[in-house]
Write an enzyme that holds these catalytic residues in place. Structure first.
Site, short mmCIF file in Angstrom:
data_model
loop_
_atom_site.label_atom_id
_atom_site.label_comp_id
_atom_site.label_asym_id
_atom_site.label_seq_id
_atom_site.Cartn_x
_atom_site.Cartn_y
_atom_site.Cartn_z
N GLU A 1 -8.34 -105.74 -22.23
CA GLU A 1 -8.33 -104.86 -21.05
C GLU A 1 -9.57 -103.96 -21.12
O GLU A 1 -10.00 -103.58 -22.21
CB GLU A 1 -7.08 -103.97 -21.14
CG GLU A 1 -6.94 -102.96 -20.02
CD GLU A 1 -5.73 -102.03 -20.23
OE1 GLU A 1 -5.38 -101.74 -21.40
OE2 GLU A 1 -5.16 -101.59 -19.22
N LYS B 1 -3.35 -104.85 -12.37
CA LYS B 1 -2.24 -104.29 -13.17
C LYS B 1 -1.22 -103.58 -12.28
O LYS B 1 -1.58 -102.72 -11.48
CB LYS B 1 -2.84 -103.30 -14.17
CG LYS B 1 -1.90 -102.81 -15.25
CD LYS B 1 -2.65 -101.81 -16.14
CE LYS B 1 -1.88 -101.40 -17.38
NZ LYS B 1 -2.55 -100.30 -18.10
N CYS C 1 -1.56 -105.16 -20.72
CA CYS C 1 -1.22 -103.98 -21.53
C CYS C 1 0.17 -103.41 -21.27
O CYS C 1 1.17 -104.01 -21.66
CB CYS C 1 -2.31 -102.93 -21.34
SG CYS C 1 -2.34 -101.62 -22.57
O1 LIG Z 1 -8.39 -96.52 -19.39
C1 LIG Z 1 -8.97 -97.59 -19.09
O2 LIG Z 1 -10.13 -97.62 -18.63
C2 LIG Z 1 -8.27 -98.85 -19.35
N1 LIG Z 1 -6.86 -98.71 -19.32
C3 LIG Z 1 -6.07 -98.49 -20.39
O3 LIG Z 1 -6.55 -98.38 -21.49
C4 LIG Z 1 -4.58 -98.39 -20.17
C5 LIG Z 1 -4.29 -97.19 -19.31
S1 LIG Z 1 -4.77 -95.64 -20.03
N2 LIG Z 1 -3.88 -98.32 -21.43
C6 LIG Z 1 -2.60 -98.67 -21.56
O4 LIG Z 1 -1.96 -99.16 -20.63
C7 LIG Z 1 -2.00 -98.47 -22.96
C8 LIG Z 1 -0.51 -98.78 -23.02
C9 LIG Z 1 0.09 -98.34 -24.30
O5 LIG Z 1 -0.57 -97.89 -25.21
C10 LIG Z 1 1.56 -98.47 -24.47
O6 LIG Z 1 2.26 -99.07 -23.62
O7 LIG Z 1 2.06 -97.96 -25.49
#
Ligand SMILES: O=C(O)CNC(=O)[C@H](CS)NC(=O)CCC(=O)C(=O)O
Length: 274
Positions: free
Chosen positions: A41, A112, A154
């Site tokens: 991701e 997503k 994710c």
């Molecule tokens: O921010 C960006 O540019 C890319 N997106 C991410 O990294 C995303 C949203 S902050 N991360 C997750 O979904 C982590 C989930 C997780 O850690 C869990 O389900 O425990």
């Protein structure tokens, strides 16, 4: 049997250096004989603020990131599944997963659908929905050289409804490109991935970000390939100094055998809402 590769990188706000990491992995995967490379991701960048993320998504470097991988796919004769950002509106982005085929065409994309909004005491506090728009639908699985692939990203991993919907549409391989936080990764990552593989009787391929992206944020790593019996075939650990790949043979006969030997016939009459 066909070889699949999973790649692990540490993206920062420098799109050009993230591209260099991805391109190195494309070469490594092709040299290893893999037909598909799965990248994490947000491979294009991980920003330190919502504002920075929006401006990076709009940049020409972001466009070059995708077009360079399209060229590499052709040159190295490999399919590439990679997580990126895309501008959706004046203020919001899409968290996108694209499939680049070995002709360099973007043949699939998935936005997503579950956004990561958490505020955990002494743990991560992230509000993905602040600048990201949730996707409108569960994507249809599609045929690839390693089998029928269903896309997820994710945090979607925590919602078995999606993986079951993909399985119902005959997915044989489910992807979870990720940037999991370290505390939630330690607690849940492998258990959730193995559960999704076991309950869908599918391969699970999860390419992960690893290590420090900036002062505020770090990812858990542990990119894995898991077979439909739940066995972890490859795990890249928390390595982030050097971009890494791991490979595994995808055996669709094993998928068919497990589904034949242990049919999971659902009682839709008892839970019609699923
Ligand atoms: O921010 C960006 O540019 C890319 N997106 C991410 O990294 C995303 C949203 S902050 N991360 C997750 O979904 C982590 C989930 C997780 O850690 C869990 O389900 O425990």
């Amino acid at each position: 049997m066909v070889l699949a590769a999973v790649g692990q990188i540490c993206s920062t706000a420098s799109i050009t250096s993230n591209l260099a990491q991805c391109q190195l992995l494309v070469k490594k995967a092709a040299a290893a004989g893999a037909k598909v490379l799965f990248l994490p991701e947000a491979s294009d960048y991980i920003a330190s603020s919502a504002e920075q993320s929006y401006s990076l998504a709009k940049s020409s470097e972001r466009d070059s990131f995708v077009s360079a991988l399209q060229k590499d796919a052709v040159q190295q004769k490999i399919h590439i599944n990679v997580g990126i950002h895309e501008v959706a509106s004046e203020s919001r982005l899409r968290n996108l997963l694209i499939w680049i085929d070995d002709q360099g065409a973007i043949t699939q994309s998935y936005q997503k659908i579950h956004l990561f909004d958490v505020d955990i005491k002494d743990g991560p506090c992230l509000k993905e929905s602040a600048n990201v728009q949730p996707g409108p639908q569960i994507p249809k699985p599609f045929e690839t050289p390693i089998g029928r692939v269903g896309l997820s990203i994710c945090f979607d991993l925590r919602f078995p409804e999606i993986s079951l919907a993909l399985r119902r549409q005959n997915a044989e391989i489910i992807t979870y490109p990720s940037a999991f936080t370290v505390p939630t990764g330690k607690a849940h990552w492998e258990s959730l991935l193995r559960a999704r593989a076991i309950e869908t009787q599918s391969y699970v391929i999860a390419a992960a970000q690893a290590g420090p992206h900036n002062e505020k944020r770090r990812s858990y790593g542990h990119s894995v390939i898991i077979d439909p019996w739940g066995e972890v075939l490859a795990d890249l650990g928390d390595e982030y100094q050097e971009p890494q790949i791991a490979t595994a043979d995808i055996d669709l006969n094993l998928v068919a055998k497990i589904r034949r030997e242990m049919p999971l016939l659902r009682r839709h009459d008892l839970y019609p809402e699923f």
